[in-house]
Scaffold this motif. Structure first.
Motif, PDB file in Angstrom:
ATOM      1  N   SER A   6       0.841  -1.195   0.000  1.00 18.29           N
ATOM      2  CA  SER A   6       0.000   0.000   0.000  1.00 18.29           C
ATOM      3  C   SER A   6       0.873   1.241   0.000  1.00 18.29           C
ATOM      4  O   SER A   6       1.854   1.323   0.737  1.00 18.29           O
ATOM      5  N   GLU A   7       0.495   2.189  -0.813  1.00 17.08           N
ATOM      6  CA  GLU A   7       1.170   3.477  -0.815  1.00 17.08           C
ATOM      7  C   GLU A   7       0.558   4.319   0.310  1.00 17.08           C
ATOM      8  O   GLU A   7      -0.595   4.115   0.682  1.00 17.08           O
ATOM      9  N   PRO A   8       1.289   5.270   0.856  1.00 24.00           N
ATOM     10  CA  PRO A   8       0.774   6.032   1.992  1.00 24.00           C
ATOM     11  C   PRO A   8      -0.555   6.726   1.707  1.00 24.00           C
ATOM     12  O   PRO A   8      -1.432   6.776   2.570  1.00 24.00           O
ATOM     13  N   TRP A   9      -0.748   7.233   0.507  1.00 20.90           N
ATOM     14  CA  TRP A   9      -1.982   7.948   0.167  1.00 20.90           C
ATOM     15  C   TRP A   9      -3.179   7.015   0.023  1.00 20.90           C
ATOM     16  O   TRP A   9      -4.307   7.471  -0.005  1.00 20.90           O
ATOM     17  N   GLU A  10      -2.948   5.698  -0.013  1.00 17.72           N
ATOM     18  CA  GLU A  10      -4.045   4.731  -0.044  1.00 17.72           C
ATOM     19  C   GLU A  10      -4.519   4.349   1.362  1.00 17.72           C
ATOM     20  O   GLU A  10      -5.611   3.818   1.535  1.00 17.72           O
TER      21      GLU A  10
END
Length: 157
Positions: A56-60
């Motif tokens: 997961s990317e931080p913005w997700e």
């Protein structure tokens, strides 16, 4: 080993009354949530979700949060960089979480119960990544290894 991350809307997100905030202290995160998760694999709480921080990317992450606004809290399982090594893998598809500073010791009364590390998200691959303009920061909590060894029977260590 399970860890807690504080990163900072989903249909499963809890609707809270105005003014309510979930802001546990470092000691409360370790003793009331992480330790219980460590002791009971099926332990869950309405306040802390589960996320794979390497996929997961931080913005997700805000969409995966169970409740509240920034910061969000997640349980995650430590991912090792190499099967036989001790280095933690903190890479995602677009970047990596880089540890900054020295870890903070978390104590209950006089006993060491855990550690808190601060990580910052960088785009690209280490060591040439660049700090993102969004300034994503994560606080990673873990149980003290001596505490976890005292709790588990020898067969499960």
């Amino acid at each position: 080993m399970e860890k807690v991350a504080e990163v900072g809307k989903d249909e499963d997100q809890i609707e809270l009354p105005p003014g309510f905030r979930f802001h546990p202290t470092d000691e409360e995160l370790i003793t009331h949530y992480l330790l219980k998760k460590f002791m009971e694999v099926n332990f869950s709480t309405k306040a802390i979700g589960k996320a794979d921080l390497n996929k997961s990317e931080p913005w997700e992450l805000p969409a995966m949060a169970k409740m509240g606004e920034n910061p969000w809290y997640f349980f995650f399982t430590k991912d090792m960089k190499y099967r036989t090594g001790t280095r933690t893998n903190r890479a995602t598809k677009t970047g990596y979480w880089k540890e900054t500073g020295k870890g903070k010791k978390i104590r209950r009364e006089r006993s060491l119960i855990g550690m808190k590390k601060t990580l910052v998200f960088y785009r690209g691959r280490a060591p040439n990544g660049e700090k993102t303009k969004t300034n994503w920061v994560m606080h990673e909590y873990r149980l003290d290894s001596k505490l976890s060894h005292r709790i588990l029977p020898n067969t499960e260590k």
